[in-house]
Design an enzyme around this catalytic site. Structure first.
Site, PDB file in Angstrom:
ATOM      1  N   CYS A   2      34.422  76.127  48.868  1.00  0.00           N
ATOM      2  CA  CYS A   2      34.871  77.436  49.348  1.00  0.00           C
ATOM      3  C   CYS A   2      33.696  78.385  49.254  1.00  0.00           C
ATOM      4  O   CYS A   2      33.282  78.759  48.160  1.00  0.00           O
ATOM      5  CB  CYS A   2      36.050  77.944  48.514  1.00  0.00           C
ATOM      6  SG  CYS A   2      36.620  79.588  49.016  1.00  0.00           S
ATOM      7  N   GLU A 101      36.481  78.114  56.287  1.00  0.00           N
ATOM      8  CA  GLU A 101      35.783  76.838  56.151  1.00  0.00           C
ATOM      9  C   GLU A 101      35.194  76.472  57.506  1.00  0.00           C
ATOM     10  O   GLU A 101      35.691  76.886  58.551  1.00  0.00           O
ATOM     11  CB  GLU A 101      36.741  75.752  55.659  1.00  0.00           C
ATOM     12  CG  GLU A 101      36.051  74.483  55.196  1.00  0.00           C
ATOM     13  CD  GLU A 101      34.969  74.749  54.166  1.00  0.00           C
ATOM     14  OE1 GLU A 101      33.783  74.823  54.578  1.00  0.00           O
ATOM     15  OE2 GLU A 101      35.295  74.908  52.973  1.00  0.00           O
TER      16      GLU A 101
END
Length: 222
Positions: A2, A101
């Site tokens: 992340c 992402e």
């Protein structure tokens, strides 16, 4: 992993979810490593604290050590020397309305990933205190990641550990059993989430505006 997320919701939703407000709140659409960001720590669970994203172990020689520790893997957080003490004594919640992402193929396409029915959630985190050569204490954090669920797995093999209810958040902050803490570090059910392609303007941390939440004009993988 992340590497970016957003925390840009109304102050009403923040107070309803956490039970307290965030003074001088400014929506953040592109939270990035090395920035000072709002978290809720186990040492101060009744309010927000601002910590630097990028975990700097207390024994690090330089603050730059945090640039490689923005995430901690759920599978090794209890055994890796840099993280294991913080798992027991310094845990935090990282508030977000979504995370971003990039697809792992040859073309890096950014996607926004969020919950279907909740405007805010918390990501599991750990934090640390580091003392600079000038005797300044700098608090920093890492987001804990786990294996991707079926949806996120279409673009990446990792995702942050997401808590979507207050009871799990409290357990993360209050529990002291390693076994029980590790049991919380699971992928969130894919059926609770959705994602869509966003603009490549997200790639630059200096870009921080509402348009980053918009659907990209050019279709991506889905």
């Amino acid at each position: 992993m992340c590497g970016r997320f957003s925390f840009a919701i109304t102050e009403k939703f923040i107070e309803e979810h956490y039970g307290f407000s965030l003074p001088d709140y400014t929506p953040r659409y592109n939270c990035a490593p090395a920035q000072m960001l709002a978290v809720v720590t186990d040492h101060q669970p009744g309010g927000f604290s601002f910590l630097r994203w990028g975990f700097v172990p207390s024994w690090a020689k330089e603050i730059s050590a945090g640039s490689t520790m923005i995430n901690a893997k759920a599978e090794t957080v209890s055994t890796k020397p840099a993280f294991r003490k913080s798992l027991l004594t310094k845990r935090c919640l990282v508030p977000a309305d979504s995370f971003y992402e990039w697809s792992q193929g040859s073309s890096k396409i950014p996607y926004r990933i969020l919950l279907k029915n909740k405007p805010v959630f918390s990501m599991a985190g750990i934090w640390s205190e580091w003392q600079s050569p000038e005797n300044i204490i700098i608090s920093s954090f890492a987001i804990i990641t786990t294996e991707a669920n079926a949806m996120v797995g279409n673009i990446h093999n990792r995702m942050p550990v997401i808590f979507d209810n207050i009871n799990t958040e409290r357990s993360w902050l209050q529990n002291n059993s390693v076994e029980e803490l590790l049991s919380l570090l699971q992928p969130l059910d894919a059926e609770k989430m959705e994602m869509y392609q966003v603009s490549e303007k997200l790639n630059f941390p200096r870009n921080d505006f509402p348009g980053l939440h918009n659907h990209a004009e050019t279709p991506g993988l889905f």
